[in-house]
Write a protein that holds these residues in place. Structure first.
Motif, short mmCIF file in Angstrom:
data_model
loop_
_atom_site.label_atom_id
_atom_site.label_comp_id
_atom_site.label_asym_id
_atom_site.label_seq_id
_atom_site.Cartn_x
_atom_site.Cartn_y
_atom_site.Cartn_z
N ALA A 185 -0.91 9.20 11.34
CA ALA A 185 -1.87 9.57 10.29
C ALA A 185 -2.13 11.08 10.31
CB ALA A 185 -3.17 8.81 10.49
N TYR A 186 -2.24 11.65 11.52
CA TYR A 186 -2.47 13.09 11.64
C TYR A 186 -1.30 13.88 11.05
CZ TYR A 186 -2.33 17.65 13.90
OH TYR A 186 -2.21 19.00 14.14
N LEU A 187 -0.08 13.49 11.41
CA LEU A 187 1.09 14.19 10.91
C LEU A 187 1.21 14.06 9.39
CD1 LEU A 187 3.72 13.18 13.63
CD2 LEU A 187 2.54 15.37 13.39
N SER A 188 0.76 12.94 8.87
CA SER A 188 0.87 12.70 7.43
C SER A 188 -0.11 13.52 6.62
CB SER A 188 0.66 11.21 7.14
OG SER A 188 1.60 10.43 7.83
N THR A 189 -1.13 14.07 7.26
CA THR A 189 -2.15 14.85 6.53
C THR A 189 -1.97 16.36 6.72
OG1 THR A 189 -3.65 14.67 8.42
CG2 THR A 189 -3.85 13.01 6.69
N LEU A 224 0.82 -1.21 0.00
CA LEU A 224 0.00 0.00 0.00
C LEU A 224 0.86 1.26 0.00
CD1 LEU A 224 -2.79 -1.04 2.53
CD2 LEU A 224 -3.02 -0.75 0.06
N GLY A 225 2.02 1.18 0.66
CA GLY A 225 2.90 2.34 0.72
C GLY A 225 3.55 2.68 -0.61
N ILE A 226 3.69 1.70 -1.51
CA ILE A 226 4.34 1.94 -2.81
C ILE A 226 3.38 1.76 -3.97
CG2 ILE A 226 6.59 1.22 -1.88
CD1 ILE A 226 6.20 -1.44 -3.39
N LEU A 227 2.11 1.51 -3.68
CA LEU A 227 1.14 1.20 -4.74
C LEU A 227 0.92 2.42 -5.66
CD1 LEU A 227 -0.94 -0.92 -5.77
CD2 LEU A 227 -2.63 0.19 -4.29
N PRO A 228 1.07 2.25 -6.96
CA PRO A 228 0.77 3.34 -7.89
C PRO A 228 -0.70 3.74 -7.83
CG PRO A 228 2.09 1.63 -8.97
CD PRO A 228 1.63 1.07 -7.65
N THR A 229 -1.00 4.95 -8.21
CA THR A 229 -2.38 5.43 -8.15
C THR A 229 -3.17 5.00 -9.38
OG1 THR A 229 -1.80 7.50 -9.26
CG2 THR A 229 -1.59 7.44 -6.86
N TYR A 230 -4.46 5.32 -9.34
CA TYR A 230 -5.35 4.99 -10.47
C TYR A 230 -4.89 5.69 -11.75
CZ TYR A 230 -9.67 4.48 -13.18
OH TYR A 230 -10.58 4.19 -14.16
N ASN A 231 -4.33 6.88 -11.64
CA ASN A 231 -3.86 7.61 -12.82
C ASN A 231 -2.71 6.91 -13.53
OD1 ASN A 231 -5.72 9.66 -12.39
ND2 ASN A 231 -4.31 10.87 -11.12
N HIS A 232 -1.99 6.07 -12.80
CA HIS A 232 -0.83 5.39 -13.38
C HIS A 232 -1.16 3.99 -13.90
CE1 HIS A 232 1.19 8.50 -10.88
NE2 HIS A 232 2.08 8.48 -11.85
N ILE A 233 -1.95 3.23 -13.13
CA ILE A 233 -2.19 1.84 -13.55
C ILE A 233 -3.68 1.52 -13.69
CG2 ILE A 233 -0.04 0.99 -12.55
CD1 ILE A 233 -1.59 0.02 -10.14
N GLY A 234 -4.54 2.52 -13.57
CA GLY A 234 -5.96 2.32 -13.82
C GLY A 234 -6.65 1.45 -12.80
N ILE A 235 -7.54 0.56 -13.26
CA ILE A 235 -8.39 -0.25 -12.39
C ILE A 235 -7.59 -1.21 -11.53
CG2 ILE A 235 -8.69 -2.10 -14.07
CD1 ILE A 235 -11.36 -0.65 -11.66
N HIS A 244 2.38 15.53 -1.23
CA HIS A 244 1.13 14.91 -1.64
C HIS A 244 1.12 13.41 -1.41
CE1 HIS A 244 3.70 14.24 -5.17
NE2 HIS A 244 2.91 13.23 -5.45
N TRP A 245 2.31 12.82 -1.32
CA TRP A 245 2.39 11.38 -1.07
C TRP A 245 2.52 11.06 0.42
CZ3 TRP A 245 6.91 10.68 1.47
CH2 TRP A 245 7.95 11.59 1.23
N GLY A 246 2.25 12.04 1.28
CA GLY A 246 2.40 11.84 2.72
C GLY A 246 1.52 10.74 3.30
N TRP A 247 0.40 10.46 2.63
CA TRP A 247 -0.50 9.41 3.13
C TRP A 247 0.16 8.03 3.10
CZ3 TRP A 247 -1.61 5.40 -0.18
CH2 TRP A 247 -1.37 5.62 -1.54
N ARG A 248 1.24 7.90 2.32
CA ARG A 248 1.93 6.61 2.25
C ARG A 248 2.80 6.33 3.47
NH1 ARG A 248 1.83 4.65 -3.07
NH2 ARG A 248 1.16 6.16 -4.64
N ILE A 249 3.16 7.40 4.17
CA ILE A 249 4.10 7.26 5.29
C ILE A 249 3.61 6.30 6.37
CG2 ILE A 249 5.24 8.52 7.17
CD1 ILE A 249 5.44 10.92 5.31
#
Length: 397
Positions: free
Chosen positions: A109-113, A39-50, A119-124
Motif C-alpha cells: 500500500a505504501y509503495l502504491s501511494t 476492486l482492482g478493475i472497478l471503474p470510478t464514479y466518473n465512469h459509471i456513477g452511483i 494515478h491508478w496505483g491504488w489498484r495494485i
C-alpha cells in the motif's frame, strides 16, 4: 466489512463440519479472490456513477463474509494436525503468518501511494492480493491433507447434519466459554491496532508514509515474537499460560496508558506500543490453540467460527468507539485501560467456566486426552511432563 463475518462464519463452519476442513478452506479462499479482483478493475464514479460505490460496498461486505471462515478454519485445521505438546506453537505460527501478511499489505500500500506511481496505483494492492489468493488456492489444493479427526467421524458416520443447531442445543456452555475468551482477544487486538493507530495519526502530525513505517515495524515485531509465546505456552500448559497472560495484562494495562497520558512523546509511544503489543500477543497464541479444544470434533469448525466472528463483528467497531467515549466522559486519557481490564476479567471468567466443564483442566496431575465426545485435551500439561506419558502422546484429537 465485519458485519457479514458471523454469516460467513456460520456458512463456512457448516461446510467444515459437514464436508471437511479442507473443502471449507478451499471454498473460502476461492471466493476471497473475487472481491480484490473486482476492486482492482472497478471503474470510478466518473465512469459509471452511483454503481461504483455500490459495487465497492458489496465487495467489502463479501470480503467480510469470506474472512469469516479463514482464521477459524485454519485454527481448527492446525489444532487437529498438531501434536499435543505443540498446539500453542502451531497456533502462534498462524498468528505470526497473519502479522507478516499485514506487514506485506502495508508495504505494498505504501509503495502504491508514492508520487512516482501512476494515478491508478491504488489498484495494485488489490490485484496483487487477488493473484496471491489464487496461487495459495492451488497450493492448498495440492498439498493440504484432510485432518484425521474429521476422517474418523466421517468414517464412523458421526457427521452432524446441522452442527450449529447441535451447538445451540447441547453445547451452549462451550460456546459461552469460547465467546468469553474471544472478547479479550478482540478487545486487545482492536485497541492495539485501530484505536492506538488513530492516536498515532492525530497526535504527532505525521505523514502517511511515516505512520505506515511505524505500523509496519510494530507488526513485524509481533510477527517475530509471537512464536516464542507459543513455545512458552506449550511448556507450561495452555490454561496456566492464559491465566498468567491475563493477569499481567490487567496489572500493566493502566500503568501503560498512564505513561502515555503523563509522558506523551513519540519515543514513549513506540515503547508503549511494543509492550502493549507483547502483552496482547502473549494471549493470542495459546488462545487460538485452546479455542478448538472447547468443542467436539463434529461441531468444532462451527463453534470456533461463530465465537470468533460474532465477537469480531461487535467489538471491531465498538472497541475504538468505547475507548474514545471513555476518554470523553471521564477526561482521563488512560480510561481505555479500564475497558481492556474488563475484557480480561470476562476471559478469566471464561477460563473458570472451562474448568467447571472440564475438571481435568484444573490440575497438572490429571492427564486426559480428548476425543470426539469430550473436546478438551491436555490444557495444563507441560512439555516436560508430556514426555513421560507416551499413552497421552499417542492420542491426538
Amino acid at each position: 466489512m465485519s458485519s457479514l463475518r458471523p454469516v460467513g462464519g456460520v456458512f463456512f463452519g457448516h461446510l467444515g463440519d459437514r464436508f471437511g476442513r479442507k473443502k471449507a478452506l478451499l471454498v473460502s479462499l476461492c471466493l476471497s479472490s473475487i472481491s480484490p479482483f473486482i476492486l482492482g478493475i472497478l471503474p470510478t464514479y466518473n465512469h459509471i456513477g452511483i454503481v461504483a460505490p455500490i459495487c465497492l460496498l458489496i465487495c467489502r461486505l463479501f470480503q467480510g463474509f469470506c474472512s469469516g471462515g479463514e482464521l477459524s478454519g485454519a485454527s481448527v485445521f492446525l489444532e487437529e494436525h498438531s501434536a499435543e505438546n505443540k498446539v500453542a506453537f502451531s497456533a502462534s505460527l498462524l498468528r505470526s503468518v497473519g502479522f507478516f501478511g499485514v506487514a506485506f499489505g502495508t508495504i505494498v500500500a505504501y509503495l502504491s501511494t508514492l508520487p512516482l506511481m501512476p494515478h491508478w496505483g491504488w489498484r495494485i494492492p488489490f490485484l496483487v492480493g487477488a493473484l496471491l489468493t489464487i496461487v495459495l488456492y492451488f497450493v492448498r489444493l495440492k498439498y493440504m491433507v484432510e485432518t484425521s479427526s474429521f476422517q474418523k467421524i466421517e468414517k464412523s458416520g458421526k457427521v452432524v447434519s446441522f452442527p450449529l443447531a447441535e451447538i445451540l442445543k447441547n453445547s451452549k456452555s462451550r460456546l459461552a466459554c469460547a465467546i468469553a475468551l474471544t472478547v479479550y482477544a478482540s478487545t486487545a487486538y482492536y485497541m492495539s491496532t485501530i484505536y492506538v493507530g488513530s492516536v498515532l495519526k492525530t497526535a504527532f502530525n505525521l505523514q502517511n508514509y511515516q505512520i505506515m513505517a511505524i505500523n509496519t515495524g510494530f507488526v513485524l515485531f509481533l510477527a517475530f515474537t509471537t512464536p516464542f509465546f507459543g513455545l512458552w505456552a506449550d511448556r507450561v500448559g495452555l490454561r496456566n499460560f492464559l491465566l498468567k497472560s491475563l493477569w499481567w495484562n490487567i496489572l500493566l494495562a493502566y500503568p501503560l496508558f498512564w505513561l502515555m497520558k503523563n509522558h506523551f512523546s513519540l519515543k514513549n509511544f513506540i515503547f508503549f506500543q511494543a509492550v502493549f503489543g507483547l502483552l496482547c500477543a502473549s494471549f493470542y497464541a495459546p488462545f487460538v490453540g485452546l479455542l478448538p479444544k472447547l468443542f467436539r470434533v463434529e461441531e468444532r469448525y462451527s463453534g470456533v467460527a461463530l465465537s470468533i466472528t460474532l465477537v469480531q463483528a461487535v467489538l471491531g467497531g465498538l472497541t475504538p468507539l468505547i475507548s474514545a467515549l471513555l476518554v470523553f466522559l471521564t477526561g482521563d486519557k488512560a480510561a481505555p485501560a479500564l475497558f481492556l481490564i474488563g475484557g480480561a476479567m470476562v476471559a478469566i471468567l471464561g477460563i473458570k467456566k472451562v474448568e467447571d466443564l472440564f475438571p481435568e483442566a484444573k490440575t497438572r496431575s490429571i492427564f486426559k486426552t480428548g476425543d470426539a465426545d469430550q473436546g478438551v485435551s491436555i490444557l495444563s500439561v507441560s512439555n516436560d511432563q508430556y514426555k513421560h506419558f507416551p499413552q497421552v502422546r499417542s492420542k491426538v484429537i
